[in-house]
Design an enzyme around this catalytic site. Sequence first.
Site, PDB file in Angstrom:
ATOM      1  CG  ASP A 124      -2.071   0.934   1.133  1.00  9.97           C
ATOM      2  OD1 ASP A 124      -1.924   2.018   0.548  1.00  9.97           O
ATOM      3  OD2 ASP A 124      -3.154   0.593   1.656  1.00  9.97           O
ATOM      4  CB  THR A 157      -6.619   2.295   0.677  1.00  8.27           C
ATOM      5  OG1 THR A 157      -5.429   3.037   0.957  1.00  8.27           O
ATOM      6  CG2 THR A 157      -6.369   0.814   0.941  1.00  8.27           C
ATOM      7  CG  ASN A 161     -10.467   4.844   1.722  1.00  5.15           C
ATOM      8  OD1 ASN A 161     -10.495   3.960   0.871  1.00  5.15           O
ATOM      9  ND2 ASN A 161      -9.338   5.435   2.096  1.00  5.15           N
ATOM     10  CE1 TYR A 211      -4.831  -5.048   7.129  1.00  2.39           C
ATOM     11  CE2 TYR A 211      -5.688  -3.565   8.807  1.00  2.39           C
ATOM     12  CZ  TYR A 211      -4.682  -3.929   7.923  1.00  2.39           C
ATOM     13  OH  TYR A 211      -3.542  -3.185   7.842  1.00  2.39           O
ATOM     14  CG  ASP A 248      -1.052   4.088   2.931  1.00  2.52           C
ATOM     15  OD1 ASP A 248      -1.150   4.924   2.015  1.00  2.52           O
ATOM     16  OD2 ASP A 248      -1.856   4.017   3.889  1.00  2.52           O
ATOM     17  CG  HIS A 264      -1.329   8.214   5.462  1.00  4.01           C
ATOM     18  ND1 HIS A 264      -2.022   9.215   4.817  1.00  4.01           N
ATOM     19  CD2 HIS A 264      -1.714   7.048   4.878  1.00  4.01           C
ATOM     20  CE1 HIS A 264      -2.800   8.686   3.880  1.00  4.01           C
ATOM     21  NE2 HIS A 264      -2.625   7.373   3.899  1.00  4.01           N
ATOM     22  CG  ASP A 276      -3.097   1.425  -2.605  1.00  2.38           C
ATOM     23  OD1 ASP A 276      -1.880   1.687  -2.552  1.00  2.38           O
ATOM     24  OD2 ASP A 276      -3.836   1.467  -1.601  1.00  2.38           O
ATOM     25  CG  HIS A 277      -2.720   5.185  -3.069  1.00  2.00           C
ATOM     26  ND1 HIS A 277      -1.773   5.536  -2.131  1.00  2.00           N
ATOM     27  CD2 HIS A 277      -3.665   4.488  -2.381  1.00  2.00           C
ATOM     28  CE1 HIS A 277      -2.128   5.091  -0.933  1.00  2.00           C
ATOM     29  NE2 HIS A 277      -3.266   4.433  -1.061  1.00  2.00           N
ATOM     30  CG  HIS A 298      -3.303   8.181  -0.630  1.00  2.00           C
ATOM     31  ND1 HIS A 298      -4.502   7.528  -0.733  1.00  2.00           N
ATOM     32  CD2 HIS A 298      -2.747   7.765   0.541  1.00  2.00           C
ATOM     33  CE1 HIS A 298      -4.674   6.741   0.320  1.00  2.00           C
ATOM     34  NE2 HIS A 298      -3.618   6.859   1.115  1.00  2.00           N
TER      35      HIS A 298
END
Length: 430
Positions: free
Chosen positions: A31, A67, A88, A149, A181, A185, A228-229, A332
């Site tokens: 991620d 995401t 999201n 998760y 990710d 952040h 993803d980004h 993002h």
Amino acid sequence: MARISSFVFLVVEMCCWWLINGNKVLLISMDGFRWDYINQVDTPNFDALAGKGTRAEYINGTFVTKTFPSHYTMATGLYEESHGIIANSMYDPLFDDYFNKRSKQTKWWDGGEPMWVTVRKQGLKSAVLFWPGNESEIRGMRPNIYSAYNHTMPFQTRVDTAIRWLSNDIDLAMLYFDEPDSTGHLFGPNSSQVRAKVKEMDDVLGYIVKQFDQANLWETVNVIVTSDHGMTEVDYATRHVDLSEHIDMNAIDKIPSTGPTANILPKANMDDAIIRNLTNVPHVQVYRKEDVPEHWHYRNHRRILPILVVADEGWVVLKGPEEYSEPDRGAHGYDNTLMSMKPIFYARGPNIKAGYETLPFNNVDIYPLICELLCIRQAPNNGTLANTENFIVNVDQETCAADTSGSSSALFSLPVVILCLLIKQELQVL
């Protein structure tokens, strides 16, 4: 005669194994792994993977570059307006209900067919670790194996789990890592912490390669490593557009989420006033739903609300001063044409060209790519196999034409399996 029979039996055994099982796929998402992180630190394991496989300098994600929407696009080959996971956090006016990252009801996810369902529909087996949507029943199915998760599961444990699956009867495995990710952040993409995390993820990749070597999986499993980004620097305290400073917040019914973008549901007859007051505000663009740029493919779903506000890179859209204190230094969700939003792509395996660099393609193309590697029929999608077939090798295009019109391979696989079993039975009698 016995020696000949044993040799023929071995050949038939090997050929039948391939015809029945084909090659497998492991899809890995790291991620928030921005395309140019690779250039900021030494990444020997990524470099080695590229040398033995194919890489793209970057690929193009979907808008919005978030995401859950981006991962579901990879899983389905559909734009966000097509599969319906458009943020999201979002609001559905038909359901009069809100979606967030914990939402698992089928009604949210049934707009697309993820590859773990496509695989199962055609008699193969899928196992998914932590991919958005994997816990939900979609089109009447879930993966054969899936997990809720668990952010605390060590990365090596995740890898070991996937290796165990692929060493047994799983045909498609999907594996998710939440880094770099999370670090991006917290500290921003240009931080020393992110550079350290990228090196750590390179070590994770090295562990994956080592485990593949030990399990002798490289001859039967195609591995794809992507993201993803990307990520860009932000400062919520100083680089924000406060909606409450420009419009009457009483004119708004709902704003499900803020940040790089904001979907706005106005109260009755308030659209024009909101658009007028936000037009020409610095550092944002405001669109009526029907005027959203066509290349974003972000118009044609009811969850995309009547007004969309998109911040300039590095700026955020907020509802009021209560959001100024957000501590994140990276974000993002911006325009997917920005280079800071582009993710990585690497692949290696028996059906992947070695030592090759392909041109950038779109993340909607990953779904048809994987269907081709697995030799299965695609569900309807927005991807294009032609964008990735330049690095596919050793796949019979005639018997494995994984386009939306269907593949003949699944039609003849049952007779082939029966024939293999009959031949083996006769040889055993000999």
